[in-house]
Scaffold this motif. Structure first.
Motif, PDB file in Angstrom:
ATOM      1  N   LEU A   7       0.832  -1.204   0.000  1.00 29.35           N
ATOM      2  CA  LEU A   7       0.000   0.000   0.000  1.00 29.35           C
ATOM      3  C   LEU A   7       0.865   1.251   0.000  1.00 29.35           C
ATOM      4  CD1 LEU A   7      -2.822   1.314   0.240  1.00 29.35           C
ATOM      5  CD2 LEU A   7      -2.586   1.124   2.734  1.00 29.35           C
ATOM      6  N   LEU A   8       1.901   1.250   0.833  1.00 31.94           N
ATOM      7  CA  LEU A   8       2.783   2.414   0.932  1.00 31.94           C
ATOM      8  C   LEU A   8       3.474   2.718  -0.384  1.00 31.94           C
ATOM      9  CD1 LEU A   8       4.624   1.796   4.328  1.00 31.94           C
ATOM     10  CD2 LEU A   8       2.507   3.057   3.909  1.00 31.94           C
ATOM     11  N   THR A   9       3.863   1.679  -1.096  1.00 36.64           N
ATOM     12  CA  THR A   9       4.647   1.850  -2.318  1.00 36.64           C
ATOM     13  C   THR A   9       3.821   1.703  -3.585  1.00 36.64           C
ATOM     14  OG1 THR A   9       5.235  -0.499  -2.301  1.00 36.64           O
ATOM     15  CG2 THR A   9       6.736   1.023  -1.175  1.00 36.64           C
ATOM     16  N   GLN A  10       2.540   1.376  -3.422  1.00 35.53           N
ATOM     17  CA  GLN A  10       1.636   1.222  -4.556  1.00 35.53           C
ATOM     18  C   GLN A  10       2.186   0.209  -5.558  1.00 35.53           C
ATOM     19  OE1 GLN A  10      -1.690   3.190  -5.018  1.00 35.53           O
ATOM     20  NE2 GLN A  10      -1.126   2.540  -2.951  1.00 35.53           N
ATOM     21  N   ARG A  11       2.612  -0.931  -5.045  1.00 37.17           N
ATOM     22  CA  ARG A  11       3.175  -1.987  -5.880  1.00 37.17           C
ATOM     23  C   ARG A  11       2.137  -3.063  -6.164  1.00 37.17           C
ATOM     24  NH1 ARG A  11       6.123  -0.562  -9.104  1.00 37.17           N
ATOM     25  NH2 ARG A  11       4.808   1.248  -8.657  1.00 37.17           N
ATOM     26  N   GLU A  12       2.350  -3.780  -7.263  1.00 34.98           N
ATOM     27  CA  GLU A  12       1.489  -4.875  -7.683  1.00 34.98           C
ATOM     28  C   GLU A  12       2.013  -6.194  -7.120  1.00 34.98           C
ATOM     29  OE1 GLU A  12      -1.229  -4.757  -9.275  1.00 34.98           O
ATOM     30  OE2 GLU A  12      -1.305  -2.959 -10.510  1.00 34.98           O
ATOM     31  N   PRO A  13       1.170  -7.234  -7.087  1.00 32.80           N
ATOM     32  CA  PRO A  13       1.668  -8.562  -6.752  1.00 32.80           C
ATOM     33  C   PRO A  13       2.839  -8.942  -7.670  1.00 32.80           C
ATOM     34  CG  PRO A  13      -0.722  -8.580  -6.811  1.00 32.80           C
ATOM     35  CD  PRO A  13      -0.290  -7.236  -7.328  1.00 32.80           C
ATOM     36  N   GLY A  14       3.869  -9.507  -7.087  1.00 36.26           N
ATOM     37  CA  GLY A  14       5.032  -9.897  -7.867  1.00 36.26           C
ATOM     38  C   GLY A  14       6.138  -8.865  -7.907  1.00 36.26           C
ATOM     39  N   ASP A  15       5.866  -7.653  -7.410  1.00 33.89           N
ATOM     40  CA  ASP A  15       6.866  -6.577  -7.494  1.00 33.89           C
ATOM     41  C   ASP A  15       7.889  -6.618  -6.363  1.00 33.89           C
ATOM     42  OD1 ASP A  15       5.753  -5.558  -9.792  1.00 33.89           O
ATOM     43  OD2 ASP A  15       4.663  -3.941  -8.788  1.00 33.89           O
ATOM     44  N   MET A  16       7.463  -7.090  -5.184  1.00 34.34           N
ATOM     45  CA  MET A  16       8.349  -7.046  -4.019  1.00 34.34           C
ATOM     46  C   MET A  16       8.371  -8.383  -3.290  1.00 34.34           C
ATOM     47  SD  MET A  16       7.929  -3.285  -2.246  1.00 34.34           S
ATOM     48  CE  MET A  16       6.342  -3.661  -1.468  1.00 34.34           C
ATOM     49  N   PHE A  17       9.546  -8.762  -2.830  1.00 32.51           N
ATOM     50  CA  PHE A  17       9.732  -9.909  -1.948  1.00 32.51           C
ATOM     51  C   PHE A  17       9.771  -9.330  -0.536  1.00 32.51           C
ATOM     52  CE2 PHE A  17      12.122 -13.957  -0.916  1.00 32.51           C
ATOM     53  CZ  PHE A  17      11.196 -14.817  -1.475  1.00 32.51           C
ATOM     54  N   VAL A  18       8.921  -9.793   0.370  1.00 31.59           N
ATOM     55  CA  VAL A  18       8.726  -9.102   1.643  1.00 31.59           C
ATOM     56  C   VAL A  18       9.062  -9.997   2.833  1.00 31.59           C
ATOM     57  CG1 VAL A  18       7.051  -7.920   3.111  1.00 31.59           C
ATOM     58  CG2 VAL A  18       6.941  -7.635   0.628  1.00 31.59           C
ATOM     59  N   ILE A  19       9.818  -9.427   3.775  1.00 38.42           N
ATOM     60  CA  ILE A  19      10.055 -10.034   5.079  1.00 38.42           C
ATOM     61  C   ILE A  19       9.410  -9.130   6.121  1.00 38.42           C
ATOM     62  CG2 ILE A  19      11.765 -10.623   6.847  1.00 38.42           C
ATOM     63  CD1 ILE A  19      13.767 -11.143   4.614  1.00 38.42           C
ATOM     64  N   ARG A  20       8.585  -9.722   6.988  1.00 39.71           N
ATOM     65  CA  ARG A  20       7.984  -8.953   8.075  1.00 39.71           C
ATOM     66  C   ARG A  20       8.226  -9.678   9.393  1.00 39.71           C
ATOM     67  NH1 ARG A  20       2.272  -6.259   6.468  1.00 39.71           N
ATOM     68  NH2 ARG A  20       2.836  -5.208   8.405  1.00 39.71           N
ATOM     69  N   ASN A  21       8.689  -8.932  10.385  1.00 35.64           N
ATOM     70  CA  ASN A  21       8.875  -9.499  11.718  1.00 35.64           C
ATOM     71  C   ASN A  21       8.876  -8.365  12.742  1.00 35.64           C
ATOM     72  OD1 ASN A  21      11.666  -8.477  12.147  1.00 35.64           O
ATOM     73  ND2 ASN A  21      12.214  -9.939  10.542  1.00 35.64           N
ATOM     74  N   ALA A  22       8.841  -8.721  14.020  1.00 39.39           N
ATOM     75  CA  ALA A  22       8.833  -7.713  15.075  1.00 39.39           C
ATOM     76  C   ALA A  22      10.113  -6.887  15.023  1.00 39.39           C
ATOM     77  CB  ALA A  22       8.689  -8.380  16.439  1.00 39.39           C
ATOM     78  N   GLY A  23       9.976  -5.594  14.769  1.00 36.16           N
ATOM     79  CA  GLY A  23      11.130  -4.698  14.793  1.00 36.16           C
ATOM     80  C   GLY A  23      11.922  -4.606  13.513  1.00 36.16           C
ATOM     81  N   ASN A  24      11.384  -5.136  12.404  1.00 37.58           N
ATOM     82  CA  ASN A  24      12.100  -5.132  11.111  1.00 37.58           C
ATOM     83  C   ASN A  24      13.584  -5.480  11.287  1.00 37.58           C
ATOM     84  OD1 ASN A  24      11.033  -2.104  11.766  1.00 37.58           O
ATOM     85  ND2 ASN A  24      13.239  -2.016  11.366  1.00 37.58           N
ATOM     86  N   ILE A  25      13.804  -6.634  11.882  1.00 38.39           N
ATOM     87  CA  ILE A  25      15.151  -7.065  12.261  1.00 38.39           C
ATOM     88  C   ILE A  25      15.721  -8.063  11.257  1.00 38.39           C
ATOM     89  CG2 ILE A  25      16.313  -8.580  13.943  1.00 38.39           C
ATOM     90  CD1 ILE A  25      14.804  -7.001  16.125  1.00 38.39           C
ATOM     91  N   VAL A  26      17.016  -7.914  10.982  1.00 35.68           N
ATOM     92  CA  VAL A  26      17.761  -8.880  10.177  1.00 35.68           C
ATOM     93  C   VAL A  26      18.953  -9.344  11.017  1.00 35.68           C
ATOM     94  CG1 VAL A  26      19.051  -9.312   8.063  1.00 35.68           C
ATOM     95  CG2 VAL A  26      17.115  -7.727   8.032  1.00 35.68           C
ATOM     96  N   PRO A  27      18.888 -10.514  11.619  1.00 26.69           N
ATOM     97  CA  PRO A  27      20.030 -10.988  12.414  1.00 26.69           C
ATOM     98  C   PRO A  27      21.297 -11.075  11.559  1.00 26.69           C
ATOM     99  CG  PRO A  27      18.094 -12.344  12.807  1.00 26.69           C
ATOM    100  CD  PRO A  27      17.767 -11.468  11.637  1.00 26.69           C
ATOM    101  N   SER A  28      22.426 -10.795  12.182  1.00 28.50           N
ATOM    102  CA  SER A  28      23.696 -10.987  11.489  1.00 28.50           C
ATOM    103  C   SER A  28      23.817 -12.450  11.070  1.00 28.50           C
ATOM    104  CB  SER A  28      24.870 -10.616  12.401  1.00 28.50           C
ATOM    105  OG  SER A  28      24.835  -9.247  12.726  1.00 28.50           O
ATOM    106  N   TYR A  29      24.531 -12.687   9.977  1.00 28.49           N
ATOM    107  CA  TYR A  29      24.702 -14.047   9.484  1.00 28.49           C
ATOM    108  C   TYR A  29      25.490 -14.866  10.491  1.00 28.49           C
ATOM    109  CZ  TYR A  29      25.251 -17.814   6.101  1.00 28.49           C
ATOM    110  OH  TYR A  29      25.191 -19.023   5.456  1.00 28.49           O
ATOM    111  N   GLY A  30      25.062 -16.097  10.733  1.00 28.81           N
ATOM    112  CA  GLY A  30      25.737 -16.942  11.702  1.00 28.81           C
ATOM    113  C   GLY A  30      25.773 -18.386  11.273  1.00 28.81           C
TER     114      GLY A  30
END
Length: 218
Positions: free
Chosen positions: A48-71
């Motif tokens: 909705l924010l970006t006005q994108r169509e299905p297929g346009d974005m690959f999305v990750i959603r989680n608490a705090g928009n966190i990406v753990p360091s690679y381990g």
């Protein structure tokens, strides 16, 4: 729940037939250009924010928009990042925080999370932002929270650079990183300007080409 079901039935009856060609194309392939990492907060809807169509974005959603360091034991976020970059070949990654973030609010106020051990463990991936935020002085609790939301986006951008697929794509000049803060009340986005010294957030509306880390032409 009935509202959800009714919404799907409306989609099936009214929306899907009008866009059947799009969904037929997407039925056998996808080629999103962007990996969008944001919070699970119900008020943040990336498409909705970006006005994108299905297929346009690959999305990750989680608490705090966190990406753990690679381990050594990468989890679901790491696997999704790797797939987006190494297989789908996304050219941009956006990490998007937002105002009034509950996860960051818990950190900002040092809320006891003993009764939520999984949440407490997850939020440790924001410790870099927490330490920097705690060292500052703020005019109000709201100002402290807003600063932490920004520091967390910066911290997660640093974390995502530790992922081998991301490091390789950055080194080869085929990936840009973006750090965004979405203001729910104002409907505005501030973006991290990686070309500034020191780095700081600017209005995306006023600086539409700003980038946190640019390795290829816009």
């Amino acid at each position: 729940m009935q509202d959800i079901i009714d919404g799907f039935l409306k989609f099936q009856r009214e929306v899907f037939p009008a866009r059947s060609a799009l969904f037929k194309r997407l039925a056998t392939s996808q080629k999103p250009g962007v990996l969008f990492v944001t919070c699970s907060d119900s008020r943040v809807v990336p498409e909705l924010l970006t006005q994108r169509e299905p297929g346009d974005m690959f999305v990750i959603r989680n608490a705090g928009n966190i990406v753990p360091s690679y381990g050594p034991e990468p989890g679901g976020v790491s696997a999704t990042v790797e797939y987006a970059v190494a297989v789908l070949g996304v050219s941009d990654i956006v990490i998007c925080g937002h105002s009034d973030c509950g996860a960051m609010g818990a950190i900002s106020t040092c809320k006891c999370l003993d009764h939520l051990p999984a949440v407490a463990a997850w939020l440790r991936h924001a410790d870099a932002a927490k330490v920097i935020n705690a060292a500052g002085t703020y005019a109000s609790p709201e100002a402290k929270l807003n600063a932490l939301v920004r520091e967390n986006v910066v911290a997660q951008l640093a974390n995502i650079r530790t992922h081998p697929s991301v490091a390789l794509a950055l080194a080869q000049g085929r990936l840009n990183l973006h750090g965004w803060i979405y203001d729910i009340e104002q409907g505005a986005i501030d973006a991290l300007d990686g070309s500034a010294a020191p780095q700081h957030f600017v209005s995306l509306a006023e600086h539409p080409h700003v980038c946190a880390t640019r390795t290829r032409p816009a």
